[in-house]
Design an enzyme around this catalytic site. Structure first.
Site, PDB file in Angstrom:
ATOM      1  CB  SER A 228      -0.962  -0.061   1.188  1.00 59.04           C
ATOM      2  OG  SER A 228      -1.983   0.878   1.061  1.00 59.04           O
ATOM      3  CG  ASP A 454      -5.936  -2.747  -4.145  1.00 58.78           C
ATOM      4  OD1 ASP A 454      -6.537  -1.905  -3.451  1.00 58.78           O
ATOM      5  OD2 ASP A 454      -4.856  -3.255  -3.812  1.00 58.78           O
ATOM      6  CG  HIS A 484      -5.482  -2.602   0.078  1.00 59.09           C
ATOM      7  ND1 HIS A 484      -5.036  -1.972  -1.051  1.00 59.09           N
ATOM      8  CD2 HIS A 484      -4.843  -2.000   1.122  1.00 59.09           C
ATOM      9  CE1 HIS A 484      -4.173  -1.027  -0.714  1.00 59.09           C
ATOM     10  NE2 HIS A 484      -4.038  -1.035   0.593  1.00 59.09           N
TER      11      HIS A 484
END
Length: 515
Positions: A228, A454, A484
């Site tokens: 991320s 995602d 994610h």
């Protein structure tokens, strides 16, 4: 994605650690003393997590019996004055489990946010990295401003309860003024309570900390696993220190070419896609979907619920009520992982019957609120890092003009994410730039993994990262999945490719697709 300042790329794992519990440092600057690269880390058994880290006990040993160890690394408060005041950066490690002659070095993790505590997240998911632990010391850290690393402090727990209950999607000028004023109140509290650290929490500062960490850990190269926002941090590191990059993996990739407005718009599209996929999954099963007859019916009923909650909240976790804002936040949290979809279905069923507890639990996990009512400093750190990195400042009038574009991207999340852009308007520290520079000519290969489903870091960002790193640096791998990130999906193809590179140096063929 907690409003009023939605995280640019919230780490799934940060929410998972807290959600599992809900659903079942060094605080002063000190004078530097000599060459910080020569410091010796004093590794000891890890203490219980602090409130800023999210609370809880000490980390449990790994299945192989290995214990987690913690230490504090001194780093300059201000990297422009490397011999000046220092702060402590909290570290955690599990030493390599395999033969000493097979050890590669340390593998440093950043799980994103920004604002997530690596010291609490890594041991919570240590089992997932058992294969990597055979040849690496698994290492993570609380970035500066986070957890035990000189944490940014803003408002009290009671104030945060009120902050997260406010109407984050104003409908008229009075509500707009109220949102802007309440956001300024939060930002002013951050400046008052964290004046020393606020100018020094940019991603470039964290990247310099990581290079110091590399040297203190005794590694010639930084072997790195960024997830991320951790991919943005890794990209900035590669730009600053391309010759120091070892084997690196970026998973759930931030688009480094976007400014904060473009990122928010991309998240609107991403969360809408995830919601579409959730609704389609529920209604396509052989058993009846309990929250709608068709995918569109599921989404229509959710939209009606949110509209009704704006007028009349329902009981949540008493004495708090489930407001429209809290419900939207909880729905978004559940879309971070397909594993959460069952909780979303349950939460919606209950909410339709007047019970908002599950959706509020989901919202609390996003906001860093534990069941005892204490908040981690995730929101404070996230706001501080994002606002220090991002140069644009948006007025309420500007956001109002942009609402049609955001609503077209997502009827459900558009307003919510658009209004989040006012979060940095009154921030005390100017933003560094429109977007990070991640160009890294001369870097070792970086494996970039994008997930087509995602919501928080849309798939298109992976290709943008590959291009921005520069020709011959990055290799892209695609995972056709949901949620994610890709590695923690347990997909054997993804894990095989990542492990093959990190453990054996085998770079997968560019364009590899895993399903």
């Amino acid at each position: 994605m907690a409003n009023p300042t939605p995280p640019r790329a919230t780490a799934l794992t940060t929410g998972v650690v807290l959600l599992a519990a809900l659903l079942a440092g060094c605080s002063h600057a000190a004078k530097g003393d000599g060459d910080l690269r020569a410091q010796k880390l004093d590794w000891k058994d890890c203490p219980a997590a602090s409130q800023a880290q999210g609370g809880g006990g000490s980390p449990s040993p790994l299945p192989n019996g290995a214990k987690w160890q913690c230490a504090t690394m001194k780093a300059p408060l201000d990297w422009s004055r490397p011999n000046g005041e220092t702060i402590g950066i909290a570290l955690i490690r599990a030493k390599a489990s395999g033969p000493a002659d097979q050890r590669i070095g340390s593998l440093v993790f950043n799980f994103g946010g920004p604002g997530g505590s690596g010291v609490t997240t890594l041991p919570a998911f240590g089992d997932d990295y058992a294969a990597l632990n055979t040849r690496y010391d698994l290492v993570s850290f609380d970035p500066r401003g986070v957890g035990r690393s000189k944490p940014v402090e803003c408002e009290s727990d009671a104030q945060l309860d009120e902050y997260f209950q406010q109407d984050a999607t104003p409908d008229d000028s009075a509500e707009r003024s109220q949102l802007v004023d309440r956001t300024k109140q939060f930002n002013d509290a951050c400046e008052k309570n964290s004046r020393t650290i606020l100018p020094h929490v940019r991603t470039t500062d964290a990247a310099r900390d990581m290079d110091l960490m590399r040297q203190v850990l005794g590694d010639d190269k930084l072997h790195y696993f960024g997830i991320s926002y951790g991919t943005e941090l890794g990209g900035v590191y590669a730009h600053l220190f391309p010759k120091h990059v070892g084997r690196a993996v970026f998973d759930a990739v931030v688009d480094p070419t976007q400014n904060s407005e473009q990122s928010a718009l991309g998240q609107a599209r991403g969360f809408q896609l995830a919601l579409d996929n959730f609704a389609e999954d529920c209604t396509s099963k052989t058993t009846d979907c309990p929250i709608g007859d068709t995918a569109q019916d599921v989404k229509d009923r959710i939209a009606k619920l949110l509209k009704d909650l704006e007028k009349k909240p329902i009981p949540g976790i008493l004495p708090r009520e489930l407001t429209q804002t809290a419900a939207t936040n909880g729905i978004a949290q559940a879309l971070y992982s397909k594993d959460f979809w069952e909780f979303l279905t349950e939460g919606l069923q209950q909410a339709y019957e007047g019970d908002g507890r599950v959706l509020m639990l989901l919202s609390d996990s996003m906001n860093g609120r534990s069941e005892n009512g204490e908040y981690s400093n995730t929101t404070a750190a996230n706001t501080a890092i994002n606002c220090s990195d991002d140069k644009p400042r948006y007025s309420a009038d500007y956001v109002q003009q942009k609402l049609p574009e955001f609503r077209a991207a997502s009827p459900l999340f558009g307003d919510y994410l658009a209004w989040g852009m006012v979060g940095c308007t009154d921030w005390a520290v100017p933003g560094a730039g429109d977007h990070p520079d991640v160009s890294a000519p001369g870097s070792a290969p970086i494996l970039v993994v994008g997930n087509t489903g995602d919501p928080a870091t849309p798939y298109e960002g992976a290709k943008k990262m590959v291009d921005a790193l520069g020709k011959g640096v990055a290799v892209e791998l695609t995972y056709r999945g949901q949620g994610h990130g890709a590695y923690d999906s347990k997909n054997k193809c993804v894990q095989g490719a990542v492990n093959g590179y990190l453990l054996d140096g085998k770079v997968p063929k560019a364009g590899t697709v895993c399903t």
